[in-house]
Motif scaffolding. Structure first.
Motif, PDB file in Angstrom:
ATOM      1  N   ASP A   7       8.245  14.249   1.136  1.00 26.53           N
ATOM      2  CA  ASP A   7       6.894  14.774   1.364  1.00 26.53           C
ATOM      3  C   ASP A   7       6.637  15.039   2.852  1.00 26.53           C
ATOM      4  N   TYR A  10      -2.037   9.514   8.816  1.00 27.22           N
ATOM      5  CA  TYR A  10      -0.953   9.480   7.821  1.00 27.22           C
ATOM      6  C   TYR A  10      -0.591   8.036   7.492  1.00 27.22           C
ATOM      7  N   GLU A  29       0.131  -2.705  -6.760  1.00 27.99           N
ATOM      8  CA  GLU A  29      -1.155  -3.090  -7.345  1.00 27.99           C
ATOM      9  C   GLU A  29      -1.279  -4.607  -7.406  1.00 27.99           C
ATOM     10  N   ILE A  38     -10.424   1.445   5.826  1.00 27.71           N
ATOM     11  CA  ILE A  38      -9.628   0.995   4.681  1.00 27.71           C
ATOM     12  C   ILE A  38      -9.700  -0.515   4.462  1.00 27.71           C
ATOM     13  N   ASP A  70      -3.330   6.388   5.346  1.00 27.09           N
ATOM     14  CA  ASP A  70      -3.336   6.918   3.981  1.00 27.09           C
ATOM     15  C   ASP A  70      -2.116   6.438   3.195  1.00 27.09           C
ATOM     16  N   THR A  71      -0.976   6.318   3.864  1.00 23.07           N
ATOM     17  CA  THR A  71       0.231   5.814   3.210  1.00 23.07           C
ATOM     18  C   THR A  71       0.052   4.351   2.805  1.00 23.07           C
ATOM     19  N   LEU A 113      -2.796   2.880   2.181  1.00 21.44           N
ATOM     20  CA  LEU A 113      -3.838   2.813   1.162  1.00 21.44           C
ATOM     21  C   LEU A 113      -3.327   3.188  -0.232  1.00 21.44           C
ATOM     22  N   THR A 114      -2.369   4.096  -0.294  1.00 20.18           N
ATOM     23  CA  THR A 114      -1.941   4.635  -1.588  1.00 20.18           C
ATOM     24  C   THR A 114      -0.593   4.100  -2.078  1.00 20.18           C
ATOM     25  N   ASN A 115       0.060   3.240  -1.309  1.00 23.87           N
ATOM     26  CA  ASN A 115       1.422   2.881  -1.686  1.00 23.87           C
ATOM     27  C   ASN A 115       1.711   1.388  -1.784  1.00 23.87           C
ATOM     28  N   LYS A 129      11.225   5.845  -4.491  1.00 27.40           N
ATOM     29  CA  LYS A 129       9.891   5.988  -3.887  1.00 27.40           C
ATOM     30  C   LYS A 129      10.019   6.347  -2.409  1.00 27.40           C
TER      31      LYS A 129
END
Length: 231
Positions: free
Chosen positions: A115, A164, A175, A192, A167-168, A170-172, A108
């Protein structure tokens, strides 16, 4: 059971009280802003949660247990100042994290760094401050933790890097895990957040759900913060 519980936490440095009867709980699945001006006790509280400082009195519970070896296994911590050896390459840092943390997902981390267009053979000290901040965040967010604690992750970087970083985050994160973001840059981070904890002069002065607070005060979190902390 609460993921994190602070019970009557006090911290003195010599005869100077820095934290004063701090009480709050955090449940799973939330992004929480620990918000306060610089020097109000945010970093001290975070270091106590991470077992880097010992409270003068009170206790911290993580999943119902006192902080220690077990809590460090499930907390992924981004300190305000890096502890990484900047003479190391990113590849070496990834190897270090693999050896040190059982829950570190190197695939990951490498995907997120790819990216970014990052050459992982590059040394940290050859990168811009913004890129170093991104690398450190990627490493922290690539652990499968129950609680992520990020101390001033937006400090000293440009607005594009801040976006960045948010967003990182928030999405990583894993769960069902929770994220604590300590910052004084409220307007940047507000979008967020699920909950906020306001700290001032070592005391918790407010803990609230963000939507409920905005509705009650008919204002943004940033506006509420500015009113409460007006000099």
């Amino acid at each position: 059971m609460e993921l994190l519980k602070c019970v009557n936490v006090n911290k003195n440095f010599g005869d100077k009280p820095v934290l004063k009867d701090v009480n709050f709980t955090i449940s799973s699945g939330k992004i929480i802003g620990l918000l306060g001006k610089n020097g109000t006790g945010k970093s001290t509280l975070i270091k106590i949660v991470n077992d880097l400082l010992t409270p003068t009195s009170g206790e911290i519970l993580v999943n119902g247990k006192k902080v220690g070896v077990d809590s460090k296994k499930i907390i992924s911590y981004l300190p305000e100042r890096t502890y990484l050896d900047k003479a190391m390459t990113v590849d070496k840092v990834i190897e270090y994290f693999e050896d040190f943390y059982d829950n570190f997902d190197s695939n990951k981390a490498r995907k997120l760094l790819l990216d970014l267009g990052l050459d992982t053979s590059q040394k940290l000290n050859k990168m811009s401050k913004g890129m170093q901040e991104k690398v450190q965040l990627v490493l922290v967010m690539s652990r499968k933790a129950d609680l992520y604690i990020l101390d001033e992750p937006l400090g000293g970087v440009d607005p594009a890097t801040r976006d960045y970083i948010l967003d990182t985050i928030l999405t990583n994160f894993t769960e069902g895990a929770s994220v604590i973001i300590s910052t004084h840059l409220i307007s940047d981070v507000e979008r967020i957040l699920d909950e906020v904890i306001f700290i001032d002069n070592g005391k918790i002065i407010l803990q609230s759900d963000c939507d409920e607070l905005r509705k009650k005060e008919n204002s943004s979190i940033d506006e509420i913060f500015r009113r409460m902390f007006k000099c």
